[in-house]
Design an enzyme around this catalytic site. Structure first.
Site, short mmCIF file in Angstrom:
data_model
loop_
_atom_site.label_atom_id
_atom_site.label_comp_id
_atom_site.label_asym_id
_atom_site.label_seq_id
_atom_site.Cartn_x
_atom_site.Cartn_y
_atom_site.Cartn_z
N VAL A 89 0.91 -1.25 -0.10
CA VAL A 89 -0.07 -0.01 -0.01
C VAL A 89 0.90 1.16 0.15
CG1 VAL A 89 -0.13 0.14 2.60
CG2 VAL A 89 -2.07 1.09 1.17
N LYS A 90 1.95 1.21 0.51
CA LYS A 90 3.10 2.43 0.51
C LYS A 90 3.48 2.94 -0.67
CE LYS A 90 3.36 2.03 5.12
NZ LYS A 90 2.81 3.43 6.10
#
Length: 457
Positions: free
Chosen positions: A43-44
Site C-alpha cells: 500500500v505504501k
C-alpha cells in the site's frame, strides 16, 4: 499498443476480495483490499510516489538528488521504484527488527540500507528516525520525506484509496479497518469515506507495545505503554502528525502471536499470501465484526503487503515455534509472576546509593541484578553483579561511588502475556532481566533463573 511508460504508472486500482473461510460465523460481507497488487507489493507505493512528486513540485527535490527515509521496508520499496523511474538515489534507515527479506529487497533495487537498533528512544541519535534526519542534513540536494508527518502521505490515500473503495463497494461500505503506523492510510482513506457517508466506522488496528489505543481513549501519551514487539509496520512509540485520531473511531490491539497465526491462515484458507500486519488487521477487524456487524454491513480491510517480506519469520515453522506462536510452550510472563507470588514491592536500589550498600543488598538477597530508581521511584537504570565486579577490578575505589555512576540502561519492559520463548529471546548479555507490569500496575522483575524455572517446571 497498450503499455505503461514506467512501473510507477501501475500503482493503484487494487482489487477487493471477499473473505470466505476465516470469516465463518460472522455476519455481513467482509472484503479485503489486496494492496500487494501494487508494483512494490504494498500500500505504501501510493504515498511514496505522491511524496516524491509533491517534493519535485515545490523544489525540495531536484534532479540528481537523494531520497533519504526511515522505513519499515514497504515505504522504502515504493520510494525506490519512484527513484528508479525518475533518476534519484536512495538511502533508507531501518530498525533491526525488520525482516532480512525487506533489507535484501531494498538493496536489490539499488538502495543503500542503514540498519539501526530497535530498542532506543525515537530521539536517540542511534534511532532510525534520527539517523535519517542526520543524513538529510549532511547530504546536499537530499529529500527526507518523513512519511510520519508529511501531509502528502494522507492526501495520497484521500485521493486514491478512499475513492477506489467507495466505487468498488458502490457506496455500501459501513466499516473500514486498517493497521495504523504512520497514519496516512487510516486517516486519508477514512476522511474520504466519511465525507461520502458520515456513519462509516473506522477501525484502527494497533499492537501491544504501541501508544495509539490509550492515547485515543484517554488523551494521555503513556510511555509505560511502550515496550518491544515483533509485528512490523503498525503501532508507534511516537504520535505521527498523519494519525488523525478524530477520523479513527476505535483502536483494537492485536498480539504478535494472534497476528502471525491469522497471517498464515489467510495464506492457507484464502489463498492470500500476505504480510504480518495483514494478519493483525484481519484478526482485529474480525474481533470487532463478531460483536457488532449485522447482515447488511460491508466491512473493508486493508491488506497492506506481501508475504515474501516474511519468509524467514512467520512463514518459517522453526521461527514460529521458537517464539511460541505455533504451540503454546511453557508459560507466559503472567504465569511467572503468579508462580513467584511476588505481590510485594519490587526490590530496587536508588541512584544515590553507594556501591558498597548495593553489594550488601545483592549478597543479602542472593540476587544478581537490581532495577535502579530515582527519587520519584521511576526505573532509570539497572545494576548487575557482573558490572560491579568489572568496575571494581578496574578501580577498587568504585565502592564509594554512587549507583548512578555505575548503572547500565534500564531493563526492558515486556507485555504481561509474552511467552517464555519471546522473553528468552529478549534476555541477552546486554539485557540480564526484564520488567513487567501487572493489572494493578505493580512492576515485577523476570530473571534468567525465573525463565529456567518456568521451562523446567
Amino acid at each position: 499498443m497498450q503499455y505503461y511508460n514506467s512501473i510507477i504508472e501501475t500503482i493503484g486500482n487494487t482489487p477487493l476480495v471477499k473473505l470466505q473461510r476465516v470469516t465463518k460465523g460472522i455476519k455481513g460481507t467482509i472484503l479485503a483490499k489486496v494492496e500487494y497488487f501494487n508494483p512494490g507489493n504494498s500500500v505504501k507505493d501510493r504515498m511514496a510516489i505522491r511524496m516524491v512528486e509533491d517534493a519535485e513540485k515545490d523544489g525540495t527535490l531536484r534532479p540528481g538528488g537523494t531520497i533519504i527515509e526511515g522505513t519499515s521496508g514497504n515505504t522504502g520499496m515504493g520510494l525506490a521504484l519512484a527513484a528508479i523511474a525518475k533518476g534519484y538515489k536512495c538511502i533508507f534507515t531501518m530498525a533491526d527488527k525488520q525482516s532480512q527479506e525487506k533489507i535484501d529487497i531494498l538493496r536489490a533495487v539499488g538502495a543503500e540500507v542503514v540498519v539501526c537498533p530497535t530498542n532506543v528512544l525515537p530521539d536517540d541519535p542511534r534511532s532510525y528516525y534520527s539517523v535519517a534526519r542526520k543524513l538529510n542534513q549532511d547530504i546536499p540536494n537530499s529529500l527526507y520525506p518523513n512519511q510520519y508527518d508529511n501531509p502528502s502521505n494522507a492526501i495520497a490515500h484521500y485521493e486514491t484509496t478512499g475513492p477506489e473503495i467507495w466505487q468498488q463497494t458502490e457506496g455500501r461500505i459501513t466499516h473500514f479497518a486498517t493497521g495504523v503506523g504512520t497514519g496516512g492510510t487510516a486517516s486519508g482513506t477514512s476522511k474520504y469515506l466519511k465525507e461520502q457517508k458520515a456513519e462509516v466506522v473506522t477501525l484502527g488496528i494497533d499492537t501491544y507495545g504501541s501508544v495509539f489505543k490509550k492515547y485515543k481513549e484517554t488523551g494521555i501519551f503513556d510511555e509505560k505503554e511502550i515496550f518491544p514487539y515483533l509485528t512490523e509496520g503498525i503501532g508507534e512509540d511516537i504520535l505521527p502528525k498523519n494519525v488523525d485520531f478524530d477520523l479513527i473511531d476505535h483502536f483494537i490491539k492485536v498480539t504478535d502471536k494472534d497476528a502471525a497465526i491469522m497471517t498464515r491462515r489467510l495464506a492457507r484458507e484464502e489463498g492470500l499470501f500476505v504480510g504480518w500486519s495483514c494478519g493483525s488487521a484481519v484478526h482485529g477487524a474480525l474481533e470487532y465484526a463478531r460483536q457488532y456487524l449485522s447482515d447488511d454491513d460491508v466491512m473493508v480491510i486493508i491488506l497492506p503487503d506481501h508475504g515474501t517480506r516474511y519468509l524467514n519469520k512467520i512463514y518459517n515453522d522453526t521461527w514460529m515455534k521458537d517464539h511460541g506462536f505455533l504451540e503454546r510452550t511453557y508459560a507466559t510472563a503472567r504465569d511467572i509472576v503468579q508462580q513467584k507470588n511476588s505481590h510485594g514491592a519490587l526490590l530496587t536500589v536508588r541512584t544515590d546509593t553507594k556501591i558498597d550498600e548495593a553489594i550488601s543488598l545483592l549478597n543479602r538477597e542472593s540476587i544478581s541484578q537490581l532495577p535502579v530508581v530515582n527519587a520519584e521511584q521511576e526505573v532509570v537504570g539497572s545494576l548487575t553483579d557482573s558490572v560491579i565486579l568489572h568496575r571494581l577490578i578496574e578501580n577498587p575505589e568504585v565502592r564509594q561511588h554512587t549507583v548512578e555512576e555505575v548503572m547500565d540502561k534500564p531493563f526492558k519492559f515486556v507485555a504481561l502475556d509474552s511467552t517464555v520463548d519471546t522473553l528468552s529471546s529478549l534476555i541477552d548479555r546486554e539485557n540480564k532481566a526484564l520488567l513487567v507490569r501487572d493489572e494493578a500496575n505493580r512492576v515485577h522483575i523476570i530473571t534468567q533463573a525465573d525463565l529456567l524455572a518456568a521451562m523446567t517446571s
